[in-house]
Scaffold this active site. Structure first.
Site, PDB file in Angstrom:
ATOM      1  N   ASP A 223      41.041  52.446  82.156  1.00 23.27           N
ATOM      2  CA  ASP A 223      40.429  51.951  80.923  1.00 23.27           C
ATOM      3  C   ASP A 223      40.692  52.919  79.761  1.00 23.27           C
ATOM      4  OD1 ASP A 223      38.468  49.921  79.861  1.00 23.27           O
ATOM      5  OD2 ASP A 223      37.300  51.718  79.424  1.00 23.27           O
ATOM      6  N   GLU A 286      50.078  62.171  96.849  1.00 23.06           N
ATOM      7  CA  GLU A 286      49.726  62.826  98.123  1.00 23.06           C
ATOM      8  C   GLU A 286      49.325  61.795  99.185  1.00 23.06           C
ATOM      9  OE1 GLU A 286      46.481  65.570  97.717  1.00 23.06           O
ATOM     10  OE2 GLU A 286      47.417  66.523  95.975  1.00 23.06           O
TER      11      GLU A 286
END
Ligand code: NOJ
Ligand code: CA
Length: 572
Positions: A223, A286
């Site tokens: 957002d 990751e």
């Protein structure tokens, strides 16, 4: 689409066959409070979403993006977050979330959640602590508190206006009962902006990302990804008079912005935002599977939007310049060219979008006959109100055009039913802060957020078990109900299903666009793989080239293409 994944950390059963799934994905936006209400309190919830997943699998989408469902006072429908790692009881529990996620994954549907980093709710414990701790404290340094201007600090620190209207600053009362510092809120006063220059804030959000990644989400829609860094010194700024106010004012496609950092408003599109996204990208990378970041970045031109999706930043950015383009061949061709060029220059897919919870639904917007700035919404007193038939016809044609374009497309719940904007909402039902902050001058976004119809003959059209609905549904919505459209060959739902199936079968998302000329000024025509797409934005019919009609936005199209219609033809 059927799959068997049960490991919540796996991204979905299509992984092995679809590397970089996000490059071509059709992503369906769920606005949880208006999608499906399982417990009958009139507000959609997570259990409601789980219940309706089979309908979404049947539609043929690849992923869902959920607008916020976190604990919140709901002053801005959940974009005022009081706890980033929980579920508001209105929507259910974390268990409900986990169940929804694993059932979506089992159907091959990926799940993207909304991250709201620019501001918290004023009810967030961080902000409550900042108020209590007083000026100069570490707690206040997490937000943007400043002393006021004027002799006694009685004037706001600068002239910035809230996207929802009114000043972007609110003055607090200090512990001693005296008026004190001011805090910045680019949106509602209940949404104080965080200070993203503060490493503590950055650290907290790394933890928040990991919380949801560990649960198995496939990504985040970010957002206000253009607003998190403000220019040093917070200089005064007056936007150009004609600037629209996007997305209920989230807005910022400000004409005249060259895209150069020095021309950007001091609160949008600052260079410093990019370092934040690079950090986040490292976190996402990751994790196993392909987790994505999608930016809500209301900036222009498209060459600037592309900066958000450089290889080490986000994966996608919403294409608001495309959403803003009128239903006219020439500007559409131009924005499509600019989009493909801008995004491919950084190796990113273009995205496409026509509707979301911040804009007038394209089933109405494309037929509005007067200027209507983004964020102003439509209501009974608006000028140039749309003819519903023209709106629906154009919306179907525009969606058929969008879904044939290479890249990734977003669809907003209800557009697959052909829903229009709800214009005649009673004033007392409206809830958008824009409506209140502008004293009713701007209708805001409620008209695009009315709970969607599932069953023509049920109370609340099957949105919930009873008649409760947080915004009233129009009487004429039975014809748009999913069960009324399901299996009806000419319905908008079947048009979307066909488009999504053909798009997949013909590899259109991964395709390449080649323009075809010679159809006249009102027509867009192109080749994407073995499909020819012809869209007529004008009134006069045009002759179609040879080829079997695979899909038409207007039933009964054969040799000639009527106005406001798109066809897909098999290349001969
Ligand atoms: C963009 C969201 O889409 C909108 O609904 C919200 O009001 C603002 N950002 C503020 O969070
Ligand atoms: Ca509910």
């Amino acid at each position: 689409m059927a799959g068997t994944v049960t490991d919540p950390t796996a991204a979905g059963p299509t992984d092995a066959t679809a590397p970089e799934w996000w490059r071509t994905a059709v992503i369906y936006q769920i606005y949880p409070r208006s999608f499906s209400d399982a417990n009958g309190d009139g507000i959609g919830d997570l259990a409601g979403i789980t219940r309706r997943l089979p309908a979404l699998a049947d539609l043929g989408i690849d992923a869902i993006w959920l607008s916020p469902f976190y604990p919140s006072p709901q002053r801005d429908a959940g974009y005022d977050v009081a706890d980033y790692c929980g579920v508001d009881p209105l929507f259910g529990t974390l268990d409900d979330f986990d169940r929804m996620l694993s059932e979506a994954h089992a159907r091959g549907i990926r799940v993207i959640v909304d991250l709201v980093p620019n501001h918290t709710s004023s009810a967030h414990p961080w902000f409550e602590a900042a108020l209590a701790a007083g000026p100069g404290s570490v707690e206040r340094a997490r937000y943007i508190f400043r002393d006021g201007r004027g002799e006694n600090g009685e004037l706001p620190p600068n002239n910035w206006q809230s996207v929802f209207d009114g000043p972007a600053w609110t003055r607090v009362t200090e512990e001693d009962g005296q008026p004190g510092q001011w805090y910045l809120h680019l949106f509602d006063s209940s949404q104080p902006d965080l200070d993203w220059e503060n490493p503590w804030v950055r650290e907290q959000f790394q933890g928040i990302l990991r919380f949801w990644l560990d649960r198995g989400v496939d990504g985040f829609r970010v957002d206000v990804a253009h607003g998190m860094i403000k220019a040093p010194g917070l200089p005064d700024y007056t936007p150009p008079a004609e600037a629209g106010s996007m997305g209920g004012g989230t807005a910022t496609l400000e004409p005249g912005m060259s895209g150069e950092p020095e021309d950007a408003p001091p609160y949008w599109g600052q260079e410093g935002v990019h370092e934040i996204f690079r950090e986040w990208r490292r976190v996402l990378d990751e994790y196993p599977g392909e987790r994505i970041l999608a930016a809500e970045a209301w900036v222009e031109p498209l060459a600037k939007v592309a900066k958000w999706v450089r290889p080490d930043e986000m994966h996608q950015s919403f294409n608001f310049p495309y959403l803003e383009t009128p239903w006219q061949a020439k500007p559409l061709r131009q924005v499509i060219d600019e989009s493909l060029a801008a995004f491919s220059s950084v190796g990113a897919p273009s995205t496409w979008v026509l509707s979301n919870h911040d804009v007038v639904r394209h089933g109405s917007r494309l037929a509005v006959t007067a200027d209507n700035l983004q964020g102003h919404g439509l209501g009974p007193r608006s000028k140039g109100l749309p003819d519903p038939e023209v709106g629906l016809r154009r919306a179907r044609a525009a969606s058929a055009l969008m879904l044939a374009l290479p890249g990734s497309s977003y669809i907003y719940q209800g557009e697959e039913l052909g829903l229009p904007e709800v214009i005649h909402l009673p004033d007392e039902a409206r809830q958008d802060p824009t409506w209140f902050r502008s004293n009713g001058e701007r209708y805001g976004r409620d008209g695009s957020r009315v709970p969607i119809p599932w069953e023509a003959d049920a109370p609340s059209y099957g949105f919930g078990p009873g008649s409760a609905s947080w915004l009233p549904q129009p009487e004429e919505w039975a014809t748009f109900a999913r069960d009324a459209e399901d299996g009806e060959p000419d319905s908008t739902l079947e048009l979307y299903k066909l488009a999504l199936r053909l798009r997949r079968e013909h590899g259109l998302g991964a395709g390449t666009l080649h323009w075809l000329d010679g159809f006249g000024d009102d027509v867009l025509a192109f080749q994407n793989g073995d499909v020819t797409v012809v869209a007529n934005t004008g009134e006069a019919s045009v002759a179609l080239p040879e080829g079997e009609v695979l899909l038409s936005s207007a039933p009964g199209t054969h040799r000639t293409l009527p106005g406001d219609t798109t066809v897909w033809l098999a290349r001969r």
